[in-house]
Design a protein around this motif. Sequence first.
Motif, PDB file in Angstrom:
ATOM      1  N   GLY A  30       6.060  -4.763   2.328  1.00  9.57           N
ATOM      2  CA  GLY A  30       7.455  -5.001   2.970  1.00  9.57           C
ATOM      3  C   GLY A  30       8.060  -5.262   1.818  1.00  9.57           C
ATOM      4  O   GLY A  30       9.404  -4.882   1.760  1.00  9.57           O
ATOM      5  N   ARG A  35      11.275  -2.987   4.511  1.00 11.62           N
ATOM      6  CA  ARG A  35      11.071  -2.830   5.995  1.00 11.62           C
ATOM      7  C   ARG A  35      10.226  -4.097   6.441  1.00 11.62           C
ATOM      8  O   ARG A  35       9.780  -4.574   5.765  1.00 11.62           O
ATOM      9  CB  ARG A  35      10.162  -1.674   6.344  1.00 11.62           C
ATOM     10  CG  ARG A  35      10.694  -0.082   5.871  1.00 11.62           C
ATOM     11  CD  ARG A  35      12.189   0.201   6.234  1.00 11.62           C
ATOM     12  NE  ARG A  35      12.371   1.687   6.287  1.00 11.62           N
ATOM     13  CZ  ARG A  35      12.760   2.305   5.279  1.00 11.62           C
ATOM     14  NH1 ARG A  35      13.257   1.582   4.101  1.00 11.62           N
ATOM     15  NH2 ARG A  35      13.152   3.632   5.332  1.00 11.62           N
ATOM     16  N   SER A  36      10.665  -4.108   7.736  1.00  9.54           N
ATOM     17  CA  SER A  36       9.967  -5.547   8.194  1.00  9.54           C
ATOM     18  C   SER A  36       8.631  -5.225   8.780  1.00  9.54           C
ATOM     19  O   SER A  36       8.206  -3.991   8.607  1.00  9.54           O
ATOM     20  CB  SER A  36      10.769  -5.642   9.779  1.00  9.54           C
ATOM     21  OG  SER A  36      10.500  -4.798  10.517  1.00  9.54           O
ATOM     22  N   ASN A  37       7.611  -6.388   9.092  1.00 10.80           N
ATOM     23  CA  ASN A  37       6.413  -5.896   9.225  1.00 10.80           C
ATOM     24  C   ASN A  37       6.109  -5.221  10.621  1.00 10.80           C
ATOM     25  O   ASN A  37       5.347  -4.344  10.537  1.00 10.80           O
ATOM     26  CB  ASN A  37       5.698  -7.349   9.606  1.00 10.80           C
ATOM     27  CG  ASN A  37       5.644  -8.189   8.125  1.00 10.80           C
ATOM     28  OD1 ASN A  37       5.972  -7.625   7.123  1.00 10.80           O
ATOM     29  ND2 ASN A  37       5.413  -9.424   8.375  1.00 10.80           N
TER      30      ASN A  37
END
Length: 101
Positions: A30, A35-37
């Motif tokens: 991350g 980026r998001s999980n």
Amino acid sequence: MLDDTPRKLLRILYHFSSHYKRMPTLSELGRLSGRSNIKIREGMQTLAEQNYIEWNRKMPVEKAVIIEDWERPDPSAKQQGEGQIHQQTRTTGNTDYWLYY
């Protein structure tokens, strides 16, 4: 051809594993990818479906194994240099460098 997130994750996985000799955790992915999980897990699933990595969705991301470390070329793209005329050049060796410069 991979989308942006899976391609970025593949590059991070390869470089991280070759540098640190281990796979990155979800929080490290991350931080490095931005980026998001959820997007990371979707990207990892895409990589697993296309056989770039071996990874089970139920396992942590650091358990992934890289199968192919670089994106495959796009088969629909033209070959580089296709349709171009190549001229034959005369090779004189490297003596010109040492004699005339």
